[in-house]
Write a protein that holds these residues in place. Structure first.
Motif, PDB file in Angstrom:
ATOM      1  N   GLY A   1       0.778  -1.236   0.000  1.00 27.70           N
ATOM      2  CA  GLY A   1       0.000   0.000   0.000  1.00 27.70           C
ATOM      3  C   GLY A   1       0.805   1.278   0.000  1.00 27.70           C
ATOM      4  N   LEU A   2       2.048   1.231  -0.459  1.00 27.44           N
ATOM      5  CA  LEU A   2       2.878   2.441  -0.461  1.00 27.44           C
ATOM      6  C   LEU A   2       2.231   3.582  -1.225  1.00 27.44           C
ATOM      7  N   GLN A   3       1.509   3.239  -2.299  1.00 28.14           N
ATOM      8  CA  GLN A   3       0.945   4.273  -3.168  1.00 28.14           C
ATOM      9  C   GLN A   3      -0.235   5.010  -2.542  1.00 28.14           C
ATOM     10  N   PHE A   4      -0.730   4.508  -1.393  1.00 28.51           N
ATOM     11  CA  PHE A   4      -1.918   5.120  -0.790  1.00 28.51           C
ATOM     12  C   PHE A   4      -1.597   6.032   0.391  1.00 28.51           C
ATOM     13  N   TYR A   5      -0.351   6.042   0.840  1.00 26.20           N
ATOM     14  CA  TYR A   5      -0.047   6.777   2.071  1.00 26.20           C
ATOM     15  C   TYR A   5       1.056   7.803   1.810  1.00 26.20           C
TER      16      TYR A   5
ATOM     17  N   HIS B   1       4.888   2.465  10.223  1.00 30.05           N
ATOM     18  CA  HIS B   1       5.124   3.900  10.336  1.00 30.05           C
ATOM     19  C   HIS B   1       6.630   4.176  10.332  1.00 30.05           C
ATOM     20  N   TRP B   2       6.945   5.394   9.884  1.00 24.01           N
ATOM     21  CA  TRP B   2       8.341   5.859   9.868  1.00 24.01           C
ATOM     22  C   TRP B   2       8.425   7.140  10.680  1.00 24.01           C
ATOM     23  N   ARG B   3       9.337   7.186  11.596  1.00 19.50           N
ATOM     24  CA  ARG B   3       9.534   8.334  12.488  1.00 19.50           C
ATOM     25  C   ARG B   3       8.264   8.654  13.284  1.00 19.50           C
ATOM     26  N   ASN B   4       7.464   7.638  13.516  1.00 18.56           N
ATOM     27  CA  ASN B   4       6.255   7.726  14.350  1.00 18.56           C
ATOM     28  C   ASN B   4       5.173   8.643  13.793  1.00 18.56           C
ATOM     29  N   THR B   5       5.457   9.340  12.708  1.00 17.78           N
ATOM     30  CA  THR B   5       4.476  10.303  12.201  1.00 17.78           C
ATOM     31  C   THR B   5       4.035  10.021  10.774  1.00 17.78           C
ATOM     32  N   ARG B   6       4.820   9.279  10.022  1.00 16.12           N
ATOM     33  CA  ARG B   6       4.507   9.056   8.622  1.00 16.12           C
ATOM     34  C   ARG B   6       4.148   7.581   8.394  1.00 16.12           C
ATOM     35  N   MET B   7       2.935   7.364   7.931  1.00 19.16           N
ATOM     36  CA  MET B   7       2.518   5.991   7.633  1.00 19.16           C
ATOM     37  C   MET B   7       2.949   5.641   6.211  1.00 19.16           C
ATOM     38  N   LEU B   8       3.700   4.552   6.112  1.00 20.87           N
ATOM     39  CA  LEU B   8       4.183   4.124   4.791  1.00 20.87           C
ATOM     40  C   LEU B   8       3.260   3.108   4.140  1.00 20.87           C
TER      41      LEU B   8
ATOM     42  N   ALA C   1      14.962   0.874   0.720  1.00 20.50           N
ATOM     43  CA  ALA C   1      14.062   2.027   0.703  1.00 20.50           C
ATOM     44  C   ALA C   1      13.228   2.118  -0.551  1.00 20.50           C
ATOM     45  N   GLY C   2      13.593   1.390  -1.602  1.00 22.69           N
ATOM     46  CA  GLY C   2      12.797   1.415  -2.825  1.00 22.69           C
ATOM     47  C   GLY C   2      13.081   2.620  -3.696  1.00 22.69           C
ATOM     48  N   ASP C   3      12.266   2.733  -4.751  1.00 26.30           N
ATOM     49  CA  ASP C   3      12.464   3.808  -5.725  1.00 26.30           C
ATOM     50  C   ASP C   3      11.267   4.736  -5.844  1.00 26.30           C
ATOM     51  N   GLY C   4      10.380   4.701  -4.864  1.00 25.46           N
ATOM     52  CA  GLY C   4       9.212   5.555  -4.907  1.00 25.46           C
ATOM     53  C   GLY C   4       7.990   4.914  -5.523  1.00 25.46           C
ATOM     54  N   GLU C   5       8.140   3.703  -6.072  1.00 27.45           N
ATOM     55  CA  GLU C   5       7.018   2.997  -6.691  1.00 27.45           C
ATOM     56  C   GLU C   5       6.383   2.030  -5.702  1.00 27.45           C
ATOM     57  N   ALA C   6       5.167   1.604  -6.003  1.00 34.40           N
ATOM     58  CA  ALA C   6       4.468   0.647  -5.153  1.00 34.40           C
ATOM     59  C   ALA C   6       5.251  -0.657  -5.053  1.00 34.40           C
ATOM     60  N   TRP C   7       5.238  -1.244  -3.871  1.00 35.17           N
ATOM     61  CA  TRP C   7       5.873  -2.535  -3.587  1.00 35.17           C
ATOM     62  C   TRP C   7       7.404  -2.495  -3.725  1.00 35.17           C
ATOM     63  N   SER C   8       8.000  -1.320  -3.758  1.00 33.72           N
ATOM     64  CA  SER C   8       9.453  -1.258  -3.932  1.00 33.72           C
ATOM     65  C   SER C   8      10.221  -1.196  -2.619  1.00 33.72           C
ATOM     66  N   CYS C   9       9.554  -0.900  -1.520  1.00 39.39           N
ATOM     67  CA  CYS C   9      10.216  -0.778  -0.227  1.00 39.39           C
ATOM     68  C   CYS C   9      10.077  -2.101   0.538  1.00 39.39           C
ATOM     69  N   ARG C  10      11.175  -2.528   1.182  1.00 37.57           N
ATOM     70  CA  ARG C  10      11.170  -3.764   1.955  1.00 37.57           C
ATOM     71  C   ARG C  10      11.549  -3.475   3.405  1.00 37.57           C
ATOM     72  N   ALA C  11      10.909  -4.229   4.315  1.00 35.78           N
ATOM     73  CA  ALA C  11      11.149  -4.067   5.742  1.00 35.78           C
ATOM     74  C   ALA C  11      11.693  -5.358   6.332  1.00 35.78           C
ATOM     75  N   LEU C  12      12.505  -5.208   7.364  1.00 31.92           N
ATOM     76  CA  LEU C  12      13.010  -6.339   8.143  1.00 31.92           C
ATOM     77  C   LEU C  12      12.329  -6.311   9.503  1.00 31.92           C
TER      78      LEU C  12
END
Length: 282
Positions: free
Chosen positions: A38-42, A81-88, A116-127
């Motif tokens: 859901g990167l593209q929605f937040y 969330h990133w930095r407690n304020t931004r929902m990714l 961190a991805g390239d700004g596109e949907a599904w490009s960011c990965r978390a551990l």
């Protein structure tokens, strides 16, 4: 195909916040990686109007996992969330269904950005590291074991089959080259006169023996005999060698031959077929 890792690849991230997890991961702390859904929605890759910057986490940054059981679409929803304020985005639904009950029971989970991805949907990965990661860590380790037991021999078998195919193609190319050279040799030899070893004049010989001596067909012998005044029937087994027939046979050998069927000239394909590559699963 790259073998599955036993620990996540954190190369170059030792000096980032995720670096504190390296000793824990080395001793077997449960972990898994997943794409952020859901990167593209937040807020991901969007411009913050107040700070005039693009919301883009860096590799190694800390993330926060927030349960959202009131989500209308998925009661197992886990927000990222990133930095407690931004929902990714969210943990993918297929992963959240196993992780959410553990989070609800108090199991710890720490999350970081590993791509961190390239700004596109599904490009960011978390551990995700911690007890809540245990179900997917166990699943990953089963894949690692299965690959060690089965996938490696399968890859070796595929490599062996590809090697055999390359050998087959090489053998075909060599046979084609031999065929071309053999046909060229036949074309040259058909123009070269030669002296055959014929039975003595006055003796008798069967047409097939004469055909082998001249390297021609029986019908050619019949035709040459007819030109020398000798009729050869279909069931004739003996042929008298007259001076006229001897002269006709030798004249044919001195003249260029032009009726060779080059389509029937083939080079031998030299290739030993290897036995099937077999392997047994341990």
């Amino acid at each position: 195909m790259t073998p599955l890792p036993i620990v996540p690849d954190l190369a170059g991230l030792a000096d980032t916040p995720v670096g504190v997890e390296l000793p824990r991961l080395a001793v077997g702390e449960p972990w898994f990686t997943c794409q952020v859904a859901g990167l593209q929605f937040y807020d991901y890759a969007r411009r913050d109007e107040d700070l005039d910057v693009v919301v883009m986490p860096a590799n190694g940054d800390v993330l926060q996992l927030v349960r959202h059981p009131e989500n209308a679409h998925d009661r197992n929803a886990i927000e990222i969330h990133w930095r407690n304020t931004r929902m990714l985005g969210h943990v993918p639904r297929t992963v959240a269904c196993d992780v959410a009950p553990l989070l609800d029971s108090g199991a710890p989970a720490r999350a970081y950005v590993v791509d961190a991805g390239d700004g596109e949907a599904w490009s960011c990965r978390a551990l995700v590291v911690g007890a809540a990661a245990a179900p997917w860590h166990e699943r990953h380790m089963r894949h690692v074991v299965n690959e060690a037991l089965y996938a490696v021999p399968e890859r070796e078998a595929r490599l062996h089959r590809r090697t055999l195919k390359r050998a087959e193609r090489a053998a075909d190319r060599q046979a084609a080259m031999r065929t071309r050279r053999l046909r060229q040799a036949v074309e040259v030899l058909m123009t070269v006169p030669f002296e055959p070893e014929l039975p003595a004049v006055g003796s008798h010989c069967d047409p097939e023996t004469l055909a082998r001596a001249l390297g021609c067909s029986r019908s050619t012998i019949v035709r040459l005999a007819a030109g020398a005044g000798i009729a050869v029937g279909r069931y004739c087994t003996w042929l008298g060698i007259t001076p006229e027939l001897d002269a006709a046979l030798r004249a044919w050998c001195r003249a260029p031959r032009s009726k060779a069927n080059l389509g029937e000239v083939w080079g031998v394909r030299h290739h030993r077929q290897e036995p099937p590559y077999e392997w047994a699963r341990a």
